[in-house]
Design an enzyme around this catalytic site. Structure first.
Site, PDB file in Angstrom:
ATOM      1  N   TYR A 114      -3.086  -5.517 -43.330  1.00 35.15           N
ATOM      2  CA  TYR A 114      -4.069  -4.500 -43.718  1.00 35.15           C
ATOM      3  C   TYR A 114      -4.459  -3.609 -42.539  1.00 35.15           C
ATOM      4  O   TYR A 114      -4.570  -4.089 -41.409  1.00 35.15           O
ATOM      5  CB  TYR A 114      -5.334  -5.176 -44.268  1.00 35.15           C
ATOM      6  CG  TYR A 114      -6.389  -4.174 -44.645  1.00 35.15           C
ATOM      7  CD1 TYR A 114      -6.269  -3.478 -45.832  1.00 35.15           C
ATOM      8  CD2 TYR A 114      -7.447  -3.869 -43.796  1.00 35.15           C
ATOM      9  CE1 TYR A 114      -7.203  -2.504 -46.171  1.00 35.15           C
ATOM     10  CE2 TYR A 114      -8.384  -2.900 -44.131  1.00 35.15           C
ATOM     11  CZ  TYR A 114      -8.252  -2.224 -45.321  1.00 35.15           C
ATOM     12  OH  TYR A 114      -9.160  -1.260 -45.663  1.00 35.15           O
ATOM     13  N   TRP A 116      -5.510   0.877 -41.319  1.00 32.51           N
ATOM     14  CA  TRP A 116      -5.339   2.317 -41.558  1.00 32.51           C
ATOM     15  C   TRP A 116      -4.105   2.898 -40.885  1.00 32.51           C
ATOM     16  O   TRP A 116      -3.673   3.983 -41.225  1.00 32.51           O
ATOM     17  CB  TRP A 116      -6.580   3.069 -41.097  1.00 32.51           C
ATOM     18  CG  TRP A 116      -7.597   3.254 -42.159  1.00 32.51           C
ATOM     19  CD1 TRP A 116      -8.112   2.293 -42.983  1.00 32.51           C
ATOM     20  CD2 TRP A 116      -8.235   4.492 -42.531  1.00 32.51           C
ATOM     21  NE1 TRP A 116      -9.037   2.852 -43.836  1.00 32.51           N
ATOM     22  CE2 TRP A 116      -9.142   4.204 -43.568  1.00 32.51           C
ATOM     23  CE3 TRP A 116      -8.151   5.809 -42.066  1.00 32.51           C
ATOM     24  CZ2 TRP A 116      -9.937   5.172 -44.170  1.00 32.51           C
ATOM     25  CZ3 TRP A 116      -8.959   6.777 -42.663  1.00 32.51           C
ATOM     26  CH2 TRP A 116      -9.838   6.458 -43.710  1.00 32.51           C
TER      27      TRP A 116
HETATM   28  N1  LIG Z   1     -16.005   8.653 -38.091  1.00 31.18           N
HETATM   29  C1  LIG Z   1     -15.561   7.696 -38.912  1.00 31.18           C
HETATM   30  N2  LIG Z   1     -15.609   7.895 -40.253  1.00 31.18           N
HETATM   31  C2  LIG Z   1     -15.197   6.919 -41.086  1.00 31.18           C
HETATM   32  C3  LIG Z   1     -14.643   5.706 -40.616  1.00 31.18           C
HETATM   33  C4  LIG Z   1     -14.621   5.519 -39.201  1.00 31.18           C
HETATM   34  O1  LIG Z   1     -14.197   4.461 -38.708  1.00 31.18           O
HETATM   35  N3  LIG Z   1     -15.084   6.526 -38.398  1.00 31.18           N
HETATM   36  N4  LIG Z   1     -14.167   4.774 -41.499  1.00 31.18           N
HETATM   37  C5  LIG Z   1     -13.820   5.220 -42.849  1.00 31.18           C
HETATM   38  C6  LIG Z   1     -13.689   4.106 -43.788  1.00 31.18           C
HETATM   39  S1  LIG Z   1     -12.315   3.095 -43.650  1.00 31.18           S
HETATM   40  C7  LIG Z   1     -14.547   3.878 -44.793  1.00 31.18           C
HETATM   41  S2  LIG Z   1     -14.246   2.629 -45.918  1.00 31.18           S
HETATM   42  C8  LIG Z   1     -15.749   4.697 -44.953  1.00 31.18           C
HETATM   43  C9  LIG Z   1     -16.968   3.821 -45.246  1.00 31.18           C
HETATM   44  O2  LIG Z   1     -18.002   4.589 -45.683  1.00 31.18           O
HETATM   45  P1  LIG Z   1     -19.422   3.882 -45.959  1.00 31.18           P
HETATM   46  O3  LIG Z   1     -19.210   2.544 -46.537  1.00 31.18           O
HETATM   47  O4  LIG Z   1     -20.232   4.832 -46.742  1.00 31.18           O
HETATM   48  O5  LIG Z   1     -19.944   3.797 -44.457  1.00 31.18           O
HETATM   49  P2  LIG Z   1     -20.912   2.945 -43.526  1.00 31.18           P
HETATM   50  O6  LIG Z   1     -20.902   3.724 -42.254  1.00 31.18           O
HETATM   51  O7  LIG Z   1     -20.549   1.511 -43.515  1.00 31.18           O
HETATM   52  O8  LIG Z   1     -22.315   3.041 -44.209  1.00 31.18           O
HETATM   53  C10 LIG Z   1     -22.987   4.252 -44.453  1.00 31.18           C
HETATM   54  C11 LIG Z   1     -24.464   4.016 -44.393  1.00 31.18           C
HETATM   55  O9  LIG Z   1     -24.906   3.179 -45.465  1.00 31.18           O
HETATM   56  C12 LIG Z   1     -26.177   2.704 -45.102  1.00 31.18           C
HETATM   57  N5  LIG Z   1     -26.437   1.391 -45.670  1.00 31.18           N
HETATM   58  C13 LIG Z   1     -25.922   0.207 -45.246  1.00 31.18           C
HETATM   59  N6  LIG Z   1     -26.434  -0.805 -45.985  1.00 31.18           N
HETATM   60  C14 LIG Z   1     -27.285  -0.247 -46.873  1.00 31.18           C
HETATM   61  C15 LIG Z   1     -28.116  -0.761 -47.907  1.00 31.18           C
HETATM   62  O10 LIG Z   1     -28.181  -1.961 -48.165  1.00 31.18           O
HETATM   63  N7  LIG Z   1     -28.832   0.138 -48.634  1.00 31.18           N
HETATM   64  C16 LIG Z   1     -28.786   1.469 -48.411  1.00 31.18           C
HETATM   65  N8  LIG Z   1     -29.489   2.265 -49.209  1.00 31.18           N
HETATM   66  N9  LIG Z   1     -28.019   1.993 -47.422  1.00 31.18           N
HETATM   67  C17 LIG Z   1     -27.280   1.146 -46.680  1.00 31.18           C
HETATM   68  C18 LIG Z   1     -26.181   2.577 -43.597  1.00 31.18           C
HETATM   69  O11 LIG Z   1     -27.356   3.155 -43.054  1.00 31.18           O
HETATM   70  C19 LIG Z   1     -24.907   3.232 -43.175  1.00 31.18           C
HETATM   71  O12 LIG Z   1     -25.025   4.076 -42.060  1.00 31.18           O
HETATM   72  O13 LIG Z   1     -15.997   5.449 -43.774  1.00 31.18           O
HETATM   73  C20 LIG Z   1     -14.853   6.185 -43.391  1.00 31.18           C
HETATM   74  N10 LIG Z   1     -15.267   7.168 -42.422  1.00 31.18           N
HETATM   75  N1  LIG Z   2     -18.752  -5.142 -39.506  1.00 28.08           N
HETATM   76  C1  LIG Z   2     -17.968  -4.311 -40.205  1.00 28.08           C
HETATM   77  N2  LIG Z   2     -16.633  -4.472 -40.186  1.00 28.08           N
HETATM   78  C2  LIG Z   2     -15.851  -3.639 -40.869  1.00 28.08           C
HETATM   79  C3  LIG Z   2     -16.402  -2.582 -41.636  1.00 28.08           C
HETATM   80  C4  LIG Z   2     -17.818  -2.437 -41.648  1.00 28.08           C
HETATM   81  O1  LIG Z   2     -18.367  -1.544 -42.312  1.00 28.08           O
HETATM   82  N3  LIG Z   2     -18.564  -3.300 -40.906  1.00 28.08           N
HETATM   83  N4  LIG Z   2     -15.585  -1.726 -42.321  1.00 28.08           N
HETATM   84  C5  LIG Z   2     -14.275  -2.245 -42.731  1.00 28.08           C
HETATM   85  C6  LIG Z   2     -13.403  -1.198 -43.250  1.00 28.08           C
HETATM   86  S1  LIG Z   2     -14.026  -0.280 -44.545  1.00 28.08           S
HETATM   87  C7  LIG Z   2     -12.136  -1.001 -42.804  1.00 28.08           C
HETATM   88  S2  LIG Z   2     -11.129   0.102 -43.638  1.00 28.08           S
HETATM   89  C8  LIG Z   2     -11.586  -1.779 -41.684  1.00 28.08           C
HETATM   90  C9  LIG Z   2     -10.671  -0.949 -40.768  1.00 28.08           C
HETATM   91  O2  LIG Z   2      -9.863  -1.792 -40.021  1.00 28.08           O
HETATM   92  P1  LIG Z   2      -8.433  -1.329 -39.472  1.00 28.08           P
HETATM   93  O3  LIG Z   2      -7.848  -0.308 -40.371  1.00 28.08           O
HETATM   94  O4  LIG Z   2      -7.659  -2.558 -39.196  1.00 28.08           O
HETATM   95  O5  LIG Z   2      -8.854  -0.632 -38.104  1.00 28.08           O
HETATM   96  P2  LIG Z   2      -8.066   0.401 -37.183  1.00 28.08           P
HETATM   97  O6  LIG Z   2      -8.780   0.404 -35.870  1.00 28.08           O
HETATM   98  O7  LIG Z   2      -7.911   1.708 -37.871  1.00 28.08           O
HETATM   99  O8  LIG Z   2      -6.655  -0.319 -36.973  1.00 28.08           O
HETATM  100  C10 LIG Z   2      -5.435   0.335 -37.083  1.00 28.08           C
HETATM  101  C11 LIG Z   2      -4.498  -0.190 -35.995  1.00 28.08           C
HETATM  102  O9  LIG Z   2      -3.211   0.362 -36.232  1.00 28.08           O
HETATM  103  C12 LIG Z   2      -2.669   0.851 -35.000  1.00 28.08           C
HETATM  104  N5  LIG Z   2      -1.693   1.888 -35.329  1.00 28.08           N
HETATM  105  C13 LIG Z   2      -1.896   3.211 -35.498  1.00 28.08           C
HETATM  106  N6  LIG Z   2      -0.740   3.825 -35.828  1.00 28.08           N
HETATM  107  C14 LIG Z   2       0.211   2.870 -35.864  1.00 28.08           C
HETATM  108  C15 LIG Z   2       1.597   2.899 -36.157  1.00 28.08           C
HETATM  109  O10 LIG Z   2       2.197   3.914 -36.457  1.00 28.08           O
HETATM  110  N7  LIG Z   2       2.261   1.707 -36.119  1.00 28.08           N
HETATM  111  C16 LIG Z   2       1.648   0.532 -35.788  1.00 28.08           C
HETATM  112  N8  LIG Z   2       2.376  -0.582 -35.763  1.00 28.08           N
HETATM  113  N9  LIG Z   2       0.328   0.499 -35.485  1.00 28.08           N
HETATM  114  C17 LIG Z   2      -0.379   1.643 -35.544  1.00 28.08           C
HETATM  115  C18 LIG Z   2      -3.867   1.332 -34.228  1.00 28.08           C
HETATM  116  O11 LIG Z   2      -3.587   1.433 -32.852  1.00 28.08           O
HETATM  117  C19 LIG Z   2      -4.900   0.250 -34.604  1.00 28.08           C
HETATM  118  O12 LIG Z   2      -4.842  -0.841 -33.716  1.00 28.08           O
HETATM  119  O13 LIG Z   2     -12.662  -2.340 -40.913  1.00 28.08           O
HETATM  120  C20 LIG Z   2     -13.554  -3.103 -41.705  1.00 28.08           C
HETATM  121  N10 LIG Z   2     -14.496  -3.801 -40.848  1.00 28.08           N
HETATM  122 MO   LIG Z   3     -12.514   1.359 -45.102  1.00 26.48          MO
END
Ligand SMILES: Nc1nc2c(c(=O)[nH]1)N[C@H]1C(S)=C(S)[C@@H](COP(=O)(O)OP(=O)(O)OC[C@H]3O[C@@H](n4cnc5c(=O)[nH]c(N)nc54)[C@H](O)[C@@H]3O)O[C@H]1N2
Ligand SMILES: Nc1nc2c(c(=O)[nH]1)N[C@H]1C(S)=C(S)[C@@H](COP(=O)(O)OP(=O)(O)OC[C@H]3O[C@@H](n4cnc5c(=O)[nH]c(N)nc54)[C@H](O)[C@@H]3O)O[C@H]1N2
Ligand SMILES: [Mo]
Length: 774
Positions: A114, A116
């Protein structure tokens, strides 16, 4: 031969850029000229390409190199690596894969992998690894994602499918001018809308939300953090206790019911089970009336405000938005079911500006008017192994092979994973309770990782293979929920001896006698031309013509026209529920689900219900750990990607990840802005740099994900993380027996000053290794 691009282009998860080059390497990036709100995340990419953490040559953990899998996993993460020649590394990887599949069957290979990875249809690491593992006989896979696993499981029971979650949203175009009241649970975060998985052309959240405001909508942001909604949107800020949103919505529903403001006709014609919900609101089954006063005590908002909001919702065209974050919590299924329940009582589902939608502020592009085209990707083939796990149950699988668990009405058993193969993800970023993962990760016989950088996952592997970054290869980007195809042009030679994932898997396939099945005789260029050809055909089906491949490649960016017609989510179903039934058992919105009730899960009963989180400010555990930790997505990077880059590093405090806290909470602990603090609970501890801010509700602290895990004693579960990775604190607990999603946002901690001299952060440097002369 690929034609020479006129303007070299880079298409990433955080935007599309034009690349300036000095002739041999990229030296600067300019955001795509049509993007009204570009993201600075890309600034970090150029220097990071050759930063000290770049993996330059294949490397193998010392005792694994000496003794193979017989070395055991105990020393993973602690031992130095030894650089080896590619041929030796490939021979060892092919040998291990072959040994495990012959001795234990392909199900013993865990290839969920799993993550991104990077944008691009061809070099997409998960597609590459899954295709490879399929041609060699299959692998145990993972289902769902960390983003919205609980929602993914509950919504099909309630509305039949996942519309309104990842696709099919009511577009901004039908919100602006129609919605009079937009209530945003979890806000609509400008930091999150910087990215979209697979690439994007224009960053559109800001203009979407401002268009609604300018057309007169009243915006209410319900979130523990004020800047979860952009300041310029001028939203009213409500800050309930985290994880109390279901109670708040029940209080709203109770007000609607007791004041007879609910839409009886819509409930009768389009939903089933409302009588069970009504009985629950009135306290019939449990003696607890879910009144606004009851809700007020749980979420700590004034009851009068809750009643006023309910009345206002009923009197207005109201749209309910909910971020994905709310279901990444204990019982995360409930806020989503509750949102649909509240929206059904308001009776505006399917109308322009009314109803509900999830994730508008979670990633860019949700709410764009775009064509629903299934873009081509590298075909993965078919998997001869049927077994899978819900993605966030990885540590459970490794610790409990063969043991039973529940999932969405099924009783299943964890497979026995002996070889773990990861390309394009970082479980030591994404998983919860990293100390538990450190222990679980010692169990498999062999762990193989491809990455470009020495991430924590690479450091905890046996065999590490260095891969190229986007600058070092060509790719095709077809952005989802967008109107763009882009080329991502190769602009530099690979750093060190890095190879493409495709080249690595091709070489392994050759060693295992299946090269032709893996490559189909195509190289990078012919795959990209092939995929573009498929994309062109699929666009032609919606009557849009795009240039031939060579023209496209020279231009770098091709834009599509917006679709002329757009519809609100579930508009057809609203218009005629008999002609357009949902695929639920009743064909209607299931406010009560006989199917879910039949599973007999106490943690997910037959209708949306208030089920307090194991960890929230109202729990007994808050006596010892009185702060609710929100580990949200980082503003300065994508997850862990580019944490080693200039943009993320500039945000650190004394080298540590910034932790935000209300000034009163800081004062009560004698802490000051800029201090290094220790954040802890029973699962672990990390250091962080303190930033005081009144944008937080008191009692809530925020530490974004993504600081590279940096244990003081590598390989030791429970070691202090020096850098500020919140996943040493978060619980590794399934959302419920139904969804088994991650529940990171239900986490209590305490914070104190760190008075010792703070150990240096070392996770942006390579781990100890014995180098080989290149
Ligand atoms: N810059 C940047 N953008 C991203 C990502 C990133 O790594 N960097 N990751 C991407 C990914 S993979 C995903 S899945 C999305 C996730 O998108 P979201 O799930 O929407 O993102 P979060 O930043 O976890 O949470 C957004 C806000 O929800 C609020 N929140 C948390 N818990 C609660 C609660 O119980 N109640 C209420 N009302 N609010 C709450 C928090 O204040 C938090 O800042 O973001 C994406 N966008
Ligand atoms: N506490 C907490 N934990 C969370 C979350 C949260 O809200 N709170 N959010 C969760 C969510 S929504 C998500 S989506 C996950 C995200 O978790 P991940 O998607 O696992 O996080 P990334 O840092 O994007 O990891 C991608 C990795 O792929 C590598 N990579 C990039 N390009 C390539 C390529 O071409 N080939 C190979 N082999 N590698 C490559 C990058 O260097 C990096 O190490 O985290 C989750 N974890
Ligand atoms: Mo995510």
């Amino acid at each position: 031969m690929l034609p020479t691009p006129e303007r070299p282009t880079l298409a990433t998860h955080w935007g599309t850029y034009r690349v300036h080059s000095d002739g041999s390497v990229p030296v600067g990036l300019s955001p795509y000229e049509g993007d009204p709100n570009p993201s600075p995340i890309a600034d970090a990419m150029i220097a990071a390409r050759t930063s000290p953490a770049r993996i330059l040559r294949p490397a193998i953990r010392r005792s694994f190199l000496e003794r193979g899998a017989a070395a055991g996993g105990e020393a993973r993460g602690a031992e130095p690596f030894v650089e080896v020649e590619w041929e030796q590394a490939l021979a060892i990887v092919a040998g291990e894969v072959d040994r495990v599949r012959k001795d234990h069957g392909n199900a013993a290979i865990y290839g969920g992998s799993y993550g991104w990875a990077s944008a691009g249809r061809f070099h997409h690491a998960q597609s590459q690894i899954h295709r490879f593992l399929n041609v060699i006989g299959g692998y145990t896979r993972s289902v769902q994602n960390y983003s919205f696993a609980a929602a993914d499981t509950i919504l099909p029971h309630v509305i039949g499918d996942r519309r309104g979650l990842a696709s099919g949203h009511t577009p901004w175009r039908l919100l602006a001018g129609h919605a009079e009241l937009i209530v945003m649970f979890g806000g609509a975060s400008p930091k999150n809308a910087q990215v979209s998985s697979g690439g994007l052309s224009r960053h559109t959240l800001r203009e979407g939300i401002l268009a609604c405001r300018d057309a007169g909508a009243r915006l209410v942001s319900i979130s523990p953090i004020r800047d979860d909604t952009a300041t310029e949107a001028g939203a009213e800020w409500w800050a309930p206790r985290p994880n109390s949103d279901v109670a708040l919505m029940l209080g709203l529903c109770h007000t609607l019911l007791s004041e007879n403001l609910h839409d009886r006709d819509f409930l009768a014609s389009h939903t089933t089970g409302f009588e069970r919900v009504a009985a629950y609101l009135l306290g019939e089954p449990d003696g607890v009336v879910k009144s606004a006063d009851w809700a007020a005590a749980l979420c700590e908002l004034p009851a009068e405000d809750i009643r006023a909001l309910a009345r206002r919702m009923a009197a207005s065209r109201t749209f309910l938005m909910m971020s994905w974050s709310l279901q990444r919590a204990d019982h995360g299924e409930q806020p989503y079911w509750m949102t649909v329940t509240l929206a059904a009582m308001l009776g505006q589902i399917g109308l322009p500006g009314g109803g509900f939608g999830f994730g508008y502020g979670s990633v860019n592009g949700v709410g764009n008017a775009a064509h629903e085209i299934a873009w081509p990707s590298l075909p993965q083939g078919s998997n001869a192994v049927e077994d899978f796990i819900p993605v966030a149950r990885i540590a459970d699988m490794l610790l409990h092979p063969g043991e039973p668990y529940d999932f969405n009405g099924e009783q299943r058993r964890y497979p026995h994973a002996r070889l773990v193969y990861w390309a394009g993800g970082n479980p030591f970023h994404h998983h919860q309770d990293l100390n538990r993962l450190v222990a679980a990760w010692k169990r498999p016989e062999t762990i193989i990782v491809h990455d470009a950088w020495w991430t924590a996952t690479a450091r905890h592997a046996d065999i590490v293979l260095p891969v190229t970054t986007q600058f070092e290869r060509n790719d095709l980007v077809c952005a989802n929920r967008d109107l763009m195809l882009a080329a991502s042009h190769r602009l530099a030679d690979p750093a060190g001896e890095a190879r493409d994932d495709f080249a690595i898997f091709s070489a392994l396939a050759a060693r295992l006698g299946v090269e032709e099945a893996f490559t189909e005789g195509r190289d990078e260029e012919s795959w990209i031309r092939h995929l573009y050809g498929l994309a062109r055909q699929r666009i032609a089906a919606v009557d849009i013509e795009i240039p031939d491949f060579d023209q496209f490649w020279r231009d770098g960016i091709t834009l599509l026209p917006e679709p002329a017609k757009v519809k609100p989510l579930l508009a057809d179903f609203r218009a005629d529920p008999h002609a357009y039934p949902l695929t639920t058992p009743s064909g209607l919105i299931e406010l009560f689900s006989e199917r879910i009730a039949s599973f007999g899960y106490a943690d997910c009963p037959g209708h949306a219900a208030w089920l307090p989180s194991a960890e929230w400010l109202g729990a007994a555990a808050a006596k010892r750990f009185p702060l609710h930790l929100i580990s949200n997505q980082p503003a300065t990077r994508l997850h862990s990607q580019y944490d080693n880059g200039s943009h993320a590093r500039a945000s650190k405090i004394a080298g540590r990840e910034p932790l935000r806290m209300h000034p009163d909470d800081a004062a009560a602990r004698g802490l000051r802005d800029g201090d290094i603090v220790r954040v802890f609970n029973d699962r672990g501890a990390c250091l962080a740099g303190l930033r005081t801010s009144d944008a937080l509700r008191p009692g809530v602290v925020q530490l974004a994900t993504g600081a590279w895990f940096d244990p003081l004693q590598p390989g030791e579960p429970g070691s202090l993380d020096k850098h500020g990775n919140p996943n040493v604190l978060t619980p590794d607990r399934g959302t419920s027996r139904l969804g088994q999603g991650p529940s990171a946002h239900s986490c209590l901690v305490e914070i104190e000053a760190y008075r010792e001299s703070a150990p240096p952060v070392t996770s942006h440097e390579p781990p100890p290794f014995f180098s080989r002369q290149p």
